[in-house]
Design an enzyme around this catalytic site. Structure first.
Site, PDB file in Angstrom:
ATOM      1  N   HIS A  18     -68.784   7.827  11.902  1.00  0.00           N
ATOM      2  CA  HIS A  18     -68.335   9.203  12.141  1.00  0.00           C
ATOM      3  C   HIS A  18     -68.482  10.072  10.892  1.00  0.00           C
ATOM      4  O   HIS A  18     -68.771  11.269  11.005  1.00  0.00           O
ATOM      5  CB  HIS A  18     -66.895   9.197  12.671  1.00  0.00           C
ATOM      6  CG  HIS A  18     -66.801   8.561  14.034  1.00  0.00           C
ATOM      7  ND1 HIS A  18     -65.662   7.983  14.522  1.00  0.00           N
ATOM      8  CD2 HIS A  18     -67.734   8.414  15.011  1.00  0.00           C
ATOM      9  CE1 HIS A  18     -65.902   7.506  15.741  1.00  0.00           C
ATOM     10  NE2 HIS A  18     -67.141   7.748  16.051  1.00  0.00           N
ATOM     11  N   SER A 102     -67.095   9.913  18.865  1.00  0.00           N
ATOM     12  CA  SER A 102     -68.285  10.661  18.448  1.00  0.00           C
ATOM     13  C   SER A 102     -68.506  11.966  19.215  1.00  0.00           C
ATOM     14  O   SER A 102     -68.825  12.991  18.584  1.00  0.00           O
ATOM     15  CB  SER A 102     -69.523   9.761  18.513  1.00  0.00           C
ATOM     16  OG  SER A 102     -69.635   9.113  19.764  1.00  0.00           O
ATOM     17  N   ASP A 166     -75.076   4.116  20.140  1.00  0.00           N
ATOM     18  CA  ASP A 166     -73.938   3.316  19.658  1.00  0.00           C
ATOM     19  C   ASP A 166     -73.492   2.335  20.754  1.00  0.00           C
ATOM     20  O   ASP A 166     -72.400   2.458  21.306  1.00  0.00           O
ATOM     21  CB  ASP A 166     -72.803   4.302  19.298  1.00  0.00           C
ATOM     22  CG  ASP A 166     -71.588   3.610  18.733  1.00  0.00           C
ATOM     23  OD1 ASP A 166     -71.707   2.478  18.238  1.00  0.00           O
ATOM     24  OD2 ASP A 166     -70.500   4.217  18.791  1.00  0.00           O
TER      25      ASP A 166
HETATM   26  C1  LIG Z   1     -69.089   1.551  20.849  1.00  0.00           C
HETATM   27  S1  LIG Z   1     -68.561   2.404  22.266  1.00  0.00           S
HETATM   28  C2  LIG Z   1     -68.948   4.065  21.916  1.00  0.00           C
HETATM   29  C3  LIG Z   1     -68.121   4.737  20.894  1.00  0.00           C
HETATM   30  C4  LIG Z   1     -68.488   6.169  20.631  1.00  0.00           C
HETATM   31  N1  LIG Z   1     -69.934   6.338  20.426  1.00  0.00           N
HETATM   32  C5  LIG Z   1     -67.760   6.686  19.424  1.00  0.00           C
HETATM   33  O1  LIG Z   1     -68.296   6.590  18.312  1.00  0.00           O
HETATM   34  O2  LIG Z   1     -66.661   7.210  19.576  1.00  0.00           O
HETATM   35  C6  LIG Z   1     -69.785   2.012  23.448  1.00  0.00           C
HETATM   36  C7  LIG Z   1     -69.599   2.695  24.794  1.00  0.00           C
HETATM   37  O3  LIG Z   1     -70.758   2.499  25.575  1.00  0.00           O
HETATM   38  C8  LIG Z   1     -70.406   2.351  26.930  1.00  0.00           C
HETATM   39  N2  LIG Z   1     -71.564   1.705  27.580  1.00  0.00           N
HETATM   40  C9  LIG Z   1     -71.862   0.392  27.688  1.00  0.00           C
HETATM   41  N3  LIG Z   1     -73.091   0.232  28.227  1.00  0.00           N
HETATM   42  C10 LIG Z   1     -73.574   1.481  28.422  1.00  0.00           C
HETATM   43  C11 LIG Z   1     -74.809   1.996  28.910  1.00  0.00           C
HETATM   44  N4  LIG Z   1     -75.794   1.175  29.293  1.00  0.00           N
HETATM   45  N5  LIG Z   1     -74.980   3.331  28.963  1.00  0.00           N
HETATM   46  C12 LIG Z   1     -73.987   4.179  28.573  1.00  0.00           C
HETATM   47  N6  LIG Z   1     -72.809   3.765  28.098  1.00  0.00           N
HETATM   48  C13 LIG Z   1     -72.603   2.428  28.018  1.00  0.00           C
HETATM   49  C14 LIG Z   1     -69.137   1.546  26.873  1.00  0.00           C
HETATM   50  O4  LIG Z   1     -68.378   1.711  28.065  1.00  0.00           O
HETATM   51  C15 LIG Z   1     -68.449   2.138  25.636  1.00  0.00           C
HETATM   52  O5  LIG Z   1     -67.597   3.196  25.998  1.00  0.00           O
END
Ligand SMILES: C[S@@+](CC[C@H](N)C(=O)[O-])C[C@H]1O[C@@H](n2cnc3c(N)ncnc32)[C@H](O)[C@@H]1O
Length: 289
Positions: A18, A102, A166
């Site tokens: 972040h 994010s 991510d």
């Molecule tokens: C590490 S977290 C994201 C955190 C966020 N980017 C942040 O920094 O606040 C990963 C997220 O991806 C979602 N996810 C998992 N597989 C996915 C996919 N194929 N496409 C979109 N989202 C997905 C999960 O439900 C989870 O909420």
């Protein structure tokens, strides 16, 4: 899909990711022209660190918790200001109860012309993210596989932007998927700034991951890594990594100032370490530092 980011929000990996995301957003704003942030794995956007889930792991205590308490050198405080000011804005009474994921962080830093496209595949998390941004015309939230968005949603119509990838790394093969995803996205939008997150843990194939990235022959690929402890004692994360393609020219120097301080503030044992180096330099050559 078992992964829920609420258990990890505000941990040391979020801090680095972040902090860098906020730098990337601010850099785009050096020009008046609008840009778009594409957040392919967006999460729920806003995290309640007093919730049962966040309290259960307490990971944020050794991440944003430590950082907010730390005395920072002036240059590092400046680098972190966009990120930490957003956290403070969400917690006007002091302390940290609310933490921006994010998409929320990017949105908090936007000017009126900037735009966010956020993908989230978990139905519950998608609903929460959708509700968070309901009625916000600068944000589009889609219940879509983020890997598909890397093809379908690029290039953005603004022709300028940041792509944050991510993924949860809950399946095997995610490192390879990240490499393939970047290759596909870069073919469509070579001018974009990409920020890819990856975990560092025992047995993680970091060396081959870096070699595969280098083999893409994409110039201007910067790597930043922070390990907070030895990987021997834990099966979980011991460190966090970011690949930034087409970084702002200032980012490497900023990382060289920031990472040693993050290592000191967030390090959990004497094996804490950090590095920032070009996986591929400006001329496409392999330069390591
Ligand atoms: C590490 S977290 C994201 C955190 C966020 N980017 C942040 O920094 O606040 C990963 C997220 O991806 C979602 N996810 C998992 N597989 C996915 C996919 N194929 N496409 C979109 N989202 C997905 C999960 O439900 C989870 O909420």
């Amino acid at each position: 899909m078992n992964y829920r980011h609420i258990y990890h929000a505000g941990n040391f990996a979020d801090v680095l990711k972040h902090a860098v995301l906020a730098r990337l957003v601010r850099y785009q704003q050096n020009k008046d022209k609008a840009f778009r942030v594409l957040d392919t794995h967006a999460g729920i956007g806003l995290y309640d660190l007093s919730s049962e889930e966040a309290q259960k792991t307490g990971e944020w205590v050794d991440g944003i918790g430590r950082l907010m308490e730390a005395e920072l050198p002036a240059d590092v405080a400046d680098i972190l200001a966009p990120y930490l000011d957003a956290v403070r804005e969400l917690n006007p009474k002091g302390g940290i109860k609310l933490y921006p994921g994010s998409p929320k962080l990017a949105r908090m830093l936007f000017r009126p012309q900037d735009r966010l496209s956020a993908m989230e595949l978990h139905p519950e998390d998608y609903n929460r993210l959708h509700n968070l941004f309901e009625g916000d015309f600068q944000v589009r939230v889609t219940e879509l596989d983020g890997w598909l968005a890397l093809g379908a949603h690029l290039p953005p119509k603004e022709k300028r932007g940041i792509v944050l990838v991510d993924p949860p790394f809950e399946e095997n093969g995610e490192y390879e998927r990240l490499v393939k995803g970047l290759a596909a996205a870069y073919r469509r939008f070579s001018g974009g700034t990409y920020c890819l997150w990856y975990p560092i843990k025992k047995g993680a194939p970091i060396k081959s991951f870096h070699e595969e990235l280098q083999a893409l022959e994409i110039p201007k690929m910067l790597c930043a890594e922070l390990s907070v402890k030895s990987d021997r004692e834990t099966t979980g994360l011991s460190g966090t990594g970011l690949i930034v393609v087409n970084p702002p020219f200032t980012l490497k120097d900023e990382l060289h100032a920031l990472l040693p301080v993050l290592k000191t503030v967030l390090g959990q044992d004497r094996f804490a370490s950090q590095r920032a180096f070009w996986l591929r330099g400006e001329d496409g050559g392999r330069t390591q530092e």
